[in-house]
Design a protein around this motif. Structure first.
Motif, mmCIF file in Angstrom:
data_model
loop_
_atom_site.group_PDB
_atom_site.id
_atom_site.type_symbol
_atom_site.label_atom_id
_atom_site.label_comp_id
_atom_site.label_asym_id
_atom_site.label_seq_id
_atom_site.Cartn_x
_atom_site.Cartn_y
_atom_site.Cartn_z
ATOM 1 N N LYS A 70 -18.782 -6.280 19.555
ATOM 2 C CA LYS A 70 -19.286 -5.005 20.047
ATOM 3 C C LYS A 70 -19.512 -4.033 18.905
ATOM 4 O O LYS A 70 -20.523 -3.317 18.868
ATOM 5 N N THR A 108 -17.305 0.057 30.428
ATOM 6 C CA THR A 108 -16.593 -1.108 29.905
ATOM 7 C C THR A 108 -17.402 -1.861 28.855
ATOM 8 O O THR A 108 -16.837 -2.647 28.086
ATOM 9 N N ASP A 144 -22.353 -9.110 33.016
ATOM 10 C CA ASP A 144 -22.299 -10.516 33.389
ATOM 11 C C ASP A 144 -23.682 -10.923 33.941
ATOM 12 O O ASP A 144 -24.067 -10.531 35.052
ATOM 13 N N ASN A 161 -20.048 2.250 25.191
ATOM 14 C CA ASN A 161 -19.923 0.975 25.917
ATOM 15 C C ASN A 161 -21.081 0.780 26.907
ATOM 16 O O ASN A 161 -21.606 -0.340 27.074
ATOM 17 N N ALA A 197 -23.789 -2.237 27.070
ATOM 18 C CA ALA A 197 -24.087 -2.992 28.292
ATOM 19 C C ALA A 197 -25.590 -3.059 28.548
ATOM 20 O O ALA A 197 -26.133 -4.109 28.911
ATOM 21 N N GLU A 223 -19.408 -4.247 29.521
ATOM 22 C CA GLU A 223 -19.559 -5.632 29.944
ATOM 23 C C GLU A 223 -20.812 -5.776 30.828
ATOM 24 O O GLU A 223 -21.132 -4.877 31.627
#
Length: 1000
Positions: free
Chosen positions: A963, A866, A870, A925, A929, A868
């Motif tokens: 991105k 993804t 966090d 991706n 990350a 991502e």
């Protein structure tokens, strides 16, 4: 000059057979001389024609031989003779010997006559004869000792008168012959020692002859050759040693005759193969012998003149300062050892009289006087001119240096110390003497102090007894001041005096209690003694506790030994009499009794531990309880003077408070039984005493184990084994629990410790049954009802029961969770659910498993595709859920991101070559990350076109602008290339892939 007189005197140069048989007239002759300046072959021819020194008759002025005109300074002119030397020159040897005898005899006779005339008795006449004989003997000795020098001077004057040249080889050869004969006669034989005047005699003769040092040195070497040949010819060992000593004396005398020039005039090493060390040994040994002879004349009354003479003799003999110092100290030590030996012989004599002690002290005073004299001389301003080694005397290295002789020295030191205190006090002047004598004898500080203490203690006791008997001490206004003054006079330590006072008080107390009691008169007498001797109260109490306590202890031991059945009225009366008649305090009496009782308690405990089974161990503990109830309780009551019935008292308020605090444990059935009702107490009788316990004799673990042993006996009953392996269990009533309560008091257990034993036993029973019920770890309603029933049976409080249940279920759950984590069936979401269910992860999951789970979770985030990341979730929430350290979690994340970053690029290129566009986008991706976790620099790749293809594919996936911008930076693609790739449509990757395959 009359030549007859000359050669009559020169005859004295020839040695006698008694002096030196090895170096006789035939020893040196012209044929044996080997000097570099003399041709012996030509000398033998020339000596046949010599007539100037061998006339057959006396020469007169008319027939004197013609004088040879030579320079008058060749021999330095004639030498004058002293009156004594003139007399010696005028006498022939027989006349000289006869004159000497006449002089000596006449002096003795004259002395005898004068002594008898003036003294009037035979003793005075003999004294005068001895004195006159001594004077005449000295005169005769001086007369005869000048003969060699007179002969040499006569020869010198004769040669100078007739003008014989020193350059004449024949004449020099004859001088060398005479000198060699003379030196041989002066040197003693090998077994004899030097007398000390050899060097001066030889030097005087050499100077009188006027012989040169090289010629004289050649004669010394020739004598050495003769001795060397004699040594080689000697066949026995004693003769070899004798010749060796003769050669050493020749080396020593020759070295001193020529002084510093001997190093090149006397080549011992080259001629005789003698080493420098051997020469030094010869000089050292002979110098020591001569100096030792000189030291023999030194007595204990040595003076400054003798010390100066010793120093001069040391330098004259070429003796080193170190050896001289060692020899002087050894001589001083021997002088002191003579006094010590004499004193010991007197001291150890069986027939020693009263004056024997005086003689011993006189010998010791001689030692101290001699030591003080040496110390004062060593501190003299001119001490540098005195003999080396003066100073305090020491016995080290001597006859009395050793452990075997130290006892003898102690006896002498003790005798001197006793004499110092003969007047009853110690004078200041005696202190220095005691210290010097201690140092001389080499006694240690402790040894000397022990002797001093022994003597001073006896003297102090004697003077103290006199002060008490005369009433001086009792009449003194201040007893302490009187005693202190007494100590000062004797230089006695007041602390030691206090110890003597205590010993005197103890002796008095021992006399008073011989009948086992202390009367009022005894108490008054002891009080009076205590006041006079200024004895502290604590010392008095300690003395009473030791002496009276030993008597009371015997009474207590007899009472205890009587046992349960023998502790009757007579025993009790003896205990009461001892406790009160010896005037012991209650605390002291109880302390003594406690020691004896606790020792008996420990015997029961040892037998209980050694028992083969629980039943036998409980029986021994039961005997312990009975002994405490029937014997110890009565014993304590007799000591206190109370009735044994009064020993039953209510528990202290603190214990009541403790019982109230432990009310929650009243549900324990076993604890309830230890507190029986009043009816049972009345049935069983009085309880035992609780003052004497084993609390300080056994650790808590051992005491609780003993209590638990008897508790299990109360629960299970007595087990009796019968044949064929069967056993019968006899149940006990609640009376055993009352005995258990008494056992706890004997063991010194507190209420809290007793409750802890009961609680532990109840928990153990409950846990055993709960583990069977919760074997699979599942807790259902039916099982909860079963556990509740078991909890009521054992009387365990609900809170403790829940802890046991939770512990069991947690253990079971922990095993299941660990299995799930290892198999990958547990994720962070399920962990959060467990935490919400109030499950303690720290107890359920180990730290290493939680850390592995965190790594697995982070790795899933980096491979999710993804892009991502966090930070709050990864850095804060997940570590908090897993109870991990935040800093350590951050380090783990960064390490994984750095490793995963480049791997994602490699994976994207591999998928590109496989034409898997979806996989390429997912890998890129993942790359983004990892970059969010740890920002990275632009990546490098061998085929830049592949990076462009990756960017083109990612552009087609419609990503977010940020991105795409970050990916452009990481792949190192310029803005122009990126713009071109955006405008360019889809591309045929087939052909390009074939070209890339060719490149690889």
């Amino acid at each position: 000059m009359n030549s007859t007189i000359l050669f009559s005197n020169c005859q004295t140069l020839r040695p006698s057979k008694q002096q030196s048989p090895l170096l006789f007239s035939d020893f040196i002759n012209p044929n044996t001389l080997r000097t570099p300046r003399i041709n012996t072959l030509s000398l033998r021819r020339r000596r046949r024609r010599r007539t100037f020194y061998t006339p057959t008759r006396a020469l007169t002025s008319d027939d004197s031989p013609p004088k040879i005109p030579v320079d008058s300074d060749v021999f330095g002119g004639k030498k004058d003779l002293s009156p004594i030397q003139s007399l010696v020159a005028a006498l022939s040897p027989p006349a000289r010997l006869a004159s000497s005898a006449l002089i000596f005899a006449g002096a003795v006779a004259a002395g005898y006559g004068l002594g008898f005339r003036f003294g009037g008795n035979r003793n005075a006449a003999l004294g005068g004869a001895v004195a006159a004989g001594a004077v005449s003997g000295a005169a005769v000795y001086a007369l005869n000792s000048s003969v060699p020098e007179v002969a040499a001077i006569c020869l010198h004057n004769y040669v100078a008168e007739y003008g014989v040249s020193k350059q004449d080889e024949a004449f020099n050869a004859e001088l060398c012959d005479l000198y060699c004969r003379f030196v041989s006669s002066v040197l003693p034989s090998g077994s004899e020692d030097l007398k000390g005047n050899e060097v001066e005699t030889i030097i005087s003769f050499k100077n009188a002859l006027g012989i040169d040092d090289p010629d004289a040195a050649a004669m010394h070497l020739e004598i050495g050759r003769r001795i060397f040949r004699q040594r080689l010819e000697t066949g026995d060992r004693d003769g070899d040693i004798e010749q060796r000593r003769a050669f050493q004396k020749l080396i020593y005398v020759s070295t001193l005759v020529f002084g510093e020039a001997s190093t090149f005039l006397l080549p011992w090493k080259r001629v005789f193969k003698v080493t420098d060390a051997q020469v030094e040994v010869a000089i050292r040994d002979n110098a020591q012998r001569l100096y030792g002879v000189k030291l023999k004349s030194v007595s204990r009354d040595i003076n400054v003149e003798e010390l100066v003479q010793l120093r001069e003799a040391q330098l004259k003999y070429w003796l080193s300062d170190e050896l001289a110092e060692e020899m002087f100290k050894e001589h001083s030590r021997k002088l002191v050892e003579e006094n010590i030996t004499a004193a010991l012989n007197i001291l150890k004599s069986r027939a020693r009289a009263a004056k024997g002690t005086i003689q011993v002290l006189e010998e010791l005073e001689k030692i101290l006087a001699f030591n003080s004299l040496l110390i004062s001389l060593s501190n003299h301003p001119d001490a540098s001119n005195y003999a080396r080694g003066i100073g305090p005397v020491s016995l080290l290295g001597g006859e009395y240096d050793g452990d075997r002789k130290i006892d003898d020295l102690k006896l002498l030191y003790r005798a001197y110390v006793a004499e110092c205190f003969s007047s009853g006090w110690l004078e200041e002047s005696k202190l220095a003497g005691l210290n010097h004598l201690k140092n001389i004898f080499g006694l240690g500080k402790r040894e000397a102090e022990a002797i001093m203490l022994d003597i001073t203690s006896k003297v102090y006791r004697k003077r103290l007894a006199q002060a008490v008997s005369t009433g001086d001490l009792e009449a003194a206004d201040s007893k302490a001041a009187y005693l202190q003054n007494l100590c000062d006079e004797m230089h006695f330590d007041p602390q030691k005096a206090s110890q003597i006072h205590e010993e005197i008080y103890r002796q008095k107390l021992q006399q008073c209690v011989t009948d086992g009691l202390l009367s009022d008169a005894d108490v008054s007498s002891l009080l009076k003694l205590r006041v006079m001797l200024c004895i502290p109260q604590q010392t008095v109490e300690a003395a009473h506790a030791a002496i009276c306590g030993s008597l009371f202890e015997k009474a207590v031991k007899d009472a205890i030994a009587a046992g349960v059945d023998g502790y009757d009225a007579d025993i009790r009366e003896s205990v009461r009499k001892a406790a009160h008649g010896l005037r012991l305090t209650r605390e002291a009496a109880m302390s003594i009794a406690s020691k004896a009782v606790r020792k008996m308690f420990m015997n029961y405990v040892k037998r209980s531990r050694a028992a083969g089974n629980r039943t036998e161990a409980a029986k021994e503990l039961k005997k312990l309880i009975a002994f405490n109830t029937l014997v110890v309780t009565n014993l304590v009551a007799d000591i206190k003077g109370e009735s044994s019935d009064a020993m039953t008292e209510a528990p202290p308020k603190e214990e009541e408070k403790e019982v109230e605090e432990d009310g929650e444990w009243e549900s324990l059935q076993t604890l309830k039984k230890t507190r029986p009702d009043k009816e049972l107490v009345d049935k069983l009788g009085k309880p035992g005493q609780t003052e004497i316990t084993l609390r300080d004799d056994l650790p808590e673990r051992d005491r609780t184990d003993l209590y638990k042993t008897y508790l299990l006996f109360c629960l299970t009953g007595e087990v009796t084994r019968i044949p064929f392996g069967a056993q019968i269990t006899t149940k006990k009533d609640n009376s055993e629990f009352l005995l258990l309560n008494q056992l706890g008091e004997i063991l010194g257990l507190t209420k809290k410790e007793i409750v802890e034993v009961h609680r532990g036993l109840a928990e153990q029973a409950f846990r055993q049954q709960a583990e069977v019920i919760l074997a699979d770890g599942q807790l259902t309603k039916a099982r909860m009802e079963q556990l509740s029933e078991v909890q009521k049976q054992v009387g365990l409080p609900p809170e403790n029961a829940q802890k046991v249940i939770k512990s069991i279920t947690t253990t079971k759950m922990a095993a299941a969770i660990e299995t799930a984590i290892s198999q990958g069936r547990l994720n962070i979401k399920q962990i959060r659910e467990l935490k919400e269910a109030s499950i303690d992860l720290d107890n359920v999951i180990t730290g290493s498993l939680r850390e592995n789970l965190f790594k697995k979770t982070v790795d899933e985030i980096f491979s999710s595709g993804t892009g991502e990341f966090d930070e709050e979730e990864v850095y804060q929430k997940i570590p908090s859920d897993l109870n991990l350290n935040a800093e350590k979690a951050r380090e783990i994340v960064q390490e994984l991101a750095q490793t995963r970053l480049f791997n994602s690029l490699i994976q994207a290129v591999a998928l590109l070559r496989q034409r898997n566009r979806t996989g390429v986008v997912s890998s890129l991706n993942d790359l983004l990350a990892c970059d969010k976790a740890v920002p990275a620099q632009p990546l490098s790749w061998e085929v830049p076109e592949e990076l462009a293809d990756l960017f083109a594919i990612y552009v087609k996936s419609d990503p977010a602008p940020e991105k795409l911008s970050r990916l452009q930076h990481l792949l190192g693609i310029s803005d122009s290339t990126a713009a071109a790739l955006r405008e360019m449509g889809d591309r045929d990757f087939s052909t390009h892939s074939e070209e890339e395959n060719f490149v690889f």
